[in-house]
Motif scaffolding. Sequence first.
Motif, PDB file in Angstrom:
ATOM      1  N   THR A 149       5.786   7.436 -12.967  1.00 27.25           N
ATOM      2  CA  THR A 149       6.614   6.266 -12.676  1.00 27.25           C
ATOM      3  C   THR A 149       5.817   4.980 -12.860  1.00 27.25           C
ATOM      4  O   THR A 149       6.354   3.951 -13.261  1.00 27.25           O
ATOM      5  CB  THR A 149       7.161   6.346 -11.233  1.00 27.25           C
ATOM      6  N   GLU A 150       4.509   5.064 -12.581  1.00 26.43           N
ATOM      7  CA  GLU A 150       3.686   3.853 -12.680  1.00 26.43           C
ATOM      8  C   GLU A 150       3.317   3.506 -14.116  1.00 26.43           C
ATOM      9  O   GLU A 150       2.850   2.407 -14.395  1.00 26.43           O
ATOM     10  CB  GLU A 150       2.414   4.024 -11.838  1.00 26.43           C
ATOM     11  N   LYS A 151       3.530   4.452 -15.020  1.00 27.67           N
ATOM     12  CA  LYS A 151       3.153   4.214 -16.424  1.00 27.67           C
ATOM     13  C   LYS A 151       4.157   3.283 -17.111  1.00 27.67           C
ATOM     14  O   LYS A 151       5.034   3.749 -17.820  1.00 27.67           O
ATOM     15  CB  LYS A 151       3.163   5.552 -17.173  1.00 27.67           C
ATOM     16  N   ASP A 206       0.796  -1.232   0.000  1.00 30.33           N
ATOM     17  CA  ASP A 206       0.000   0.000   0.000  1.00 30.33           C
ATOM     18  C   ASP A 206       0.826   1.277   0.000  1.00 30.33           C
ATOM     19  O   ASP A 206       0.430   2.282   0.571  1.00 30.33           O
ATOM     20  CB  ASP A 206      -0.957   0.033   1.202  1.00 30.33           C
ATOM     21  N   PHE A 207       1.976   1.230  -0.601  1.00 28.29           N
ATOM     22  CA  PHE A 207       2.738   2.455  -0.771  1.00 28.29           C
ATOM     23  C   PHE A 207       2.835   2.780  -2.253  1.00 28.29           C
ATOM     24  O   PHE A 207       2.381   2.020  -3.092  1.00 28.29           O
ATOM     25  CB  PHE A 207       4.143   2.303  -0.174  1.00 28.29           C
ATOM     26  N   LYS A 208       3.426   3.927  -2.541  1.00 30.01           N
ATOM     27  CA  LYS A 208       3.594   4.341  -3.934  1.00 30.01           C
ATOM     28  C   LYS A 208       5.082   4.456  -4.256  1.00 30.01           C
ATOM     29  O   LYS A 208       5.919   4.552  -3.355  1.00 30.01           O
ATOM     30  CB  LYS A 208       2.939   5.713  -4.140  1.00 30.01           C
ATOM     31  N   VAL A 209       5.363   4.478  -5.540  1.00 33.82           N
ATOM     32  CA  VAL A 209       6.751   4.606  -5.983  1.00 33.82           C
ATOM     33  C   VAL A 209       6.903   5.862  -6.825  1.00 33.82           C
ATOM     34  O   VAL A 209       6.044   6.161  -7.659  1.00 33.82           O
ATOM     35  CB  VAL A 209       7.169   3.397  -6.846  1.00 33.82           C
ATOM     36  N   ALA A 210       7.963   6.600  -6.599  1.00 36.87           N
ATOM     37  CA  ALA A 210       8.275   7.742  -7.464  1.00 36.87           C
ATOM     38  C   ALA A 210       9.745   7.683  -7.851  1.00 36.87           C
ATOM     39  O   ALA A 210      10.585   7.279  -7.046  1.00 36.87           O
ATOM     40  CB  ALA A 210       7.974   9.058  -6.744  1.00 36.87           C
ATOM     41  N   ALA A 211      10.017   8.072  -9.071  1.00 47.16           N
ATOM     42  CA  ALA A 211      11.403   8.124  -9.527  1.00 47.16           C
ATOM     43  C   ALA A 211      11.728   9.572  -9.867  1.00 47.16           C
ATOM     44  O   ALA A 211      11.174  10.132 -10.802  1.00 47.16           O
ATOM     45  CB  ALA A 211      11.589   7.230 -10.748  1.00 47.16           C
TER      46      ALA A 211
END
Lengths: 372, 372
Positions: free
Chosen positions: A368-370, A89-94
């Motif tokens: 980032t999720e794309k 349940d976390f998100k990722v960012a680059a």
Amino acid sequence: MYHPSFNIGIEEEYQVIDPQSRELLGYVTQSMANEQMVVRERNPDAELAQRFSDAVINAGTPVCVDIKDAREKLLRMRHDVLTLVQANDFKVAAAGTHPFSHWENRPTILPGYRAVLDDAQMIARRILCFGLRVHIGVEDRELAVDVMNTMRYVLPHILCLATSSPFWVGRNTGLKSYRNVLLDSLPRTGIPGFFNSYQEYRAYVDTLIRTNSMPDASQVRYDIIPHYRFPTLVVRICDMLPDLRDTLAITALIQATVAWMVDLRQRNQQFRIYERLLIAENKWRAVRYGLSGTLLDFGIEQALPTPTLIRELLERVQPFARKLNSEDELAHAETILQRGSSADQQLHIWHTNGQAMQPVVDFLVAETEKIG
Amino acid sequence: MIPRPSLSIGIEEEYQIVDPETRAMRSFITQFIDDGKVIMIEREIKPELHASMVEMGTPICRTVGEALDELVKQRSFIARLAREKEVAVVAAATHPFSRWLDQPITPLPRYIGVLEEMQALAQRLLIFGMHVHIGIEDRTFAIDAMNVVRYMLPHILALSTSSPFWTGRRTGLKSYRSVVFEDFPRSGIPDICRTAADYDNLVGTLQRCGVIPDASKIWWDVRPHHKYPTLEFRICDICTRIDEAIAIAAIFQALVLWLWKLRRQNVTFRVYRRDLIEENRWRASRYGLDGKMIDFGKTQEVPTRQLVRELLELIGEEIAELGTEAYIKPVENMLNHGTSADRQLRVYASTDGDLKAVVDHLIAETKMGLDL
């Protein structure tokens, strides 16, 4: 005659984001050395520590024969990271920096930097930033140093396409790559000086090791260096990029530029060597203005719009991209020129959302999720 | 034959203006600005980017003794002026706790321009140095001396360290100023310029490219001054105590005389790569006199105190010839009891981390030996 493999290795670092507060919770870092990705928590009180305690992603062999292979591996790697982080349940960012998280609140230290911390104290604590490292296989070490010397010139151009850190602890820094400013406060960073030979480079590194200036050769962190263990040349000037296509375009550009430098060498030519100081001047412009400024063309001694000079570079490396089968990936560089770099995009989001930082984080996460 | 340099001395210092009640930095220079110009008072005070900062310079002095008299007059003048305006003067390279973000910018067009160009980096530049000019009339020798003397700059920086605190934190460094300044382009230890022509070419290239209007924008730790026939040493933190400032100026003077004598004997001190000298510079910033530095001749670490003693021995004959032994005496005291940074840290430790007490200590030390 030299026949470098021009193999590709990409090392990335991802930010783990709290979906509610959008704060930075930790990060996932990868190391070519152990073929693993490791999750590091930012705050030991967070539940993250327990949940991820043995979360290690096996990234597999990092060596890619060409950009198509690199694309596959990068896709898989980002997919694995997303799956792991989202399952918790976390998100990722680059991105090169987190737009607003404060480094002061950071109790734990990047493990790779622990030795640095003892030595560098407060400066190391300032460094909570994330970089993209691109390895290109240049097996002959003398050749690697030759390419390092000549290629320094175009690093600012490459950086202009790969800036993603305009914000720092909640402020618009006015710069496009604040990450580079943070890093360059450490010793042995920035544009390297000229080395006459690999031997001279080794002698420099050995002197520093012998005199206890650093524990081993991994602590040399110039913007471009021959890797201390692998037979590669590493470019570490770029910020982490949210858009995978950007990362691949930058990688293709770096690979084709290396090939161009090697080709010149084989024809008894050489890209002209300029003083470090002059190249650093362009680096400063890249850090400050990214794509929207000018860079200096020292051949004609004129400042020209950065996009003009980048298009010129793209044209010159184009034949090598064709040989390396990376034309499609490289073509995306033109899209970056028209669209703006990640830093430009972030600034646009910030301006159009009443200078709020949370929408910037949301944008970075979405980009980032794309990866579908 | 290279004529003997005049070895004249000029000292520029940058002072902090603080509020004696809150001990925070206080805007000061604005009281002397009218209609976009600084009002002339009896002595010239130069505004700086930050309104709580003033710069002053002594006239050209023939001897170290004269330089001491002039520096006493200068510091006494600014201290009296400050007292009239109910503020206090501090000579230290950083303020222990005032934050750069909160400091007003001097409302003169050139500073607004600097801020626009350098953005957040310019605002961070709330640091205070001492610049020592030594008269060298022969330009060829000035450049030669610059190359060689780079080696000793870290040793002298170690003596001058006076910035262990930054925005209310103990940085773990002795000279945080010297790290902050490295964010700027054209700063730090210069690269090797073999001849005056090399240096002129470098400056010429930057000028023709429109990067800098003139050589005054080269901010190296040592540089040939763009107008005066002097070599300007810019590496030092401002010394809190006036006797220590003069001791350092006397060392610079003797060093130049020593180099001139070596030159006439066809000997040069060895010229090392910038990267290597930067390593020692880092050690000086980090540890001041307490650490070790590298003796590159021996490729060995040696305690910094020992290296400073060696340096004084090396130029002992010149010190005697110039008759400046008495002025250099305080160095022995510093080697035994530490620099301004060490003393600040001691006050901090003995008051349980009271940064206001550190400011009070600095105000008192800055006044020592003045005519008030």
